[in-house]
Design an enzyme around this catalytic site. Structure first.
Site, short mmCIF file in Angstrom:
data_model
loop_
_atom_site.label_atom_id
_atom_site.label_comp_id
_atom_site.label_asym_id
_atom_site.label_seq_id
_atom_site.Cartn_x
_atom_site.Cartn_y
_atom_site.Cartn_z
N LYS A 101 -3.74 -21.46 17.04
CA LYS A 101 -3.45 -20.14 17.59
C LYS A 101 -2.09 -20.25 18.28
O LYS A 101 -1.95 -20.95 19.29
CB LYS A 101 -4.51 -19.70 18.58
N ALA A 189 -6.78 -10.33 23.24
CA ALA A 189 -6.27 -10.12 24.60
C ALA A 189 -6.47 -8.70 25.11
O ALA A 189 -6.25 -7.72 24.39
CB ALA A 189 -4.80 -10.50 24.71
N ASN A 211 -11.96 -13.81 26.00
CA ASN A 211 -12.37 -14.87 26.91
C ASN A 211 -12.78 -14.31 28.26
O ASN A 211 -13.93 -14.36 28.66
CB ASN A 211 -11.24 -15.88 27.06
#
Length: 264
Positions: A101, A189, A211
């Protein structure tokens, strides 16, 4: 349908991070509850050059084995193409994977990716045999350039990383999907809640990476499960075909004495 990452078919369309959890045990339980088969790992923050953080790498490897999954090392924290390329080569040696990534940050305030350095790094890593998953903004031209370089997977942001603001520019994201129909698009994100992920899937995105939304929840394990279900709902909605919006109201109840099959 399965998620295709460089020819690798995955049942889950959710990719999940391994940072910020209150404990390794909670992290493990959340990852397993999510159903994700791809777990990201920040090498720079573990300082692989000094061989620190090996315990967490082994711990994550045990988790992905349980899901028949994959580790996805990332270059988080890098600010130049040279730095990112160097870290990517370290990751390939340590994690035994060509997946990377790619992150190259250009601004410390909103952690916005540097498009110029990102393109330089992507071009070099593809030449070096990496399977690059670049993290970028919702800039159509940048996404097109990355795809033209050979990045089969593109990862535009929903909003600045860690903000939880969700999809700030739906038009931009829809345009990228429309203009790159053959690319694997994973929204990355800024996701804050399960409905954000569901909306991305309803747009036709192939997956979502997140996350903070799970790790910082009051109950990370339950939130992880909720995100897994939200992605499934969004994907099914997209495949089923979402009705077009209308400018005027239309009655959904039968007109008196008119069979339903005669109604428009």
């Amino acid at each position: 349908m399965s998620l295709n990452i460089y020819g690798q078919k995955l049942e889950s369309r959710l990719l999940i991070g391994s940072a910020l959890y209150p404990s390794p045990q909670v992290m493990k339980e959340a990852i397993l509850a999510s159903g994700s088969q791809v777990v990201t790992l920040s090498l720079k923050r573990q300082n692989p050059a000094e061989k620190s953080g090996q315990q967490i790498w082994r711990y994550l490897q045990e988790i992905v084995k349980q899901t028949d999954g994959h580790l996805l090392p990332n270059t988080a924290g890098c600010k130049t193409a040279k730095e990112a390329v160097t870290l990517a080569h370290m990751s390939r040696e340590i994690c035994q994977t060509d997946w990377i990534k790619l992150e190259v940050i250009g601004d410390d305030y909103n952690l916005q990716p540097d498009p110029i350095e990102l393109l330089y790094a992507a071009e070099q890593l593809i030449k070096d045999g990496f399977k690059v998953l670049p993290y970028c903004t919702d800039d159509l031209v940048v996404c097109q350039r990355l795809y033209d370089l050979g990045c089969q997977v593109i990862m535009p942001w929903a909003s600045p990383i860690g903000t939880g603001k969700g999809l700030m520019n739906p038009y931009n994201l829809e345009t990228i999907r429309f203009r790159l129909p053959d690319a694997t698009l994973i929204l990355d994100a800024g996701i804050g809640k399960p409905s954000d992920a569901c909306l991305a899937m309803e747009m036709g995105y192939d997956g979502v990476l997140l996350n903070s939304a799970v790790a910082l929840a009051d109950n990370p394990v339950l939130m992880a499960k909720a995100f897994g279900q939200a992605l499934q709902a969004g994907e099914q909605g997209y495949v089923a075909g979402i009705m077009e919006q209308r400018q005027t109201a239309h009655p959904s109840t039968p007109t008196l004495d008119t069979p339903f099959w005669h109604q428009n």
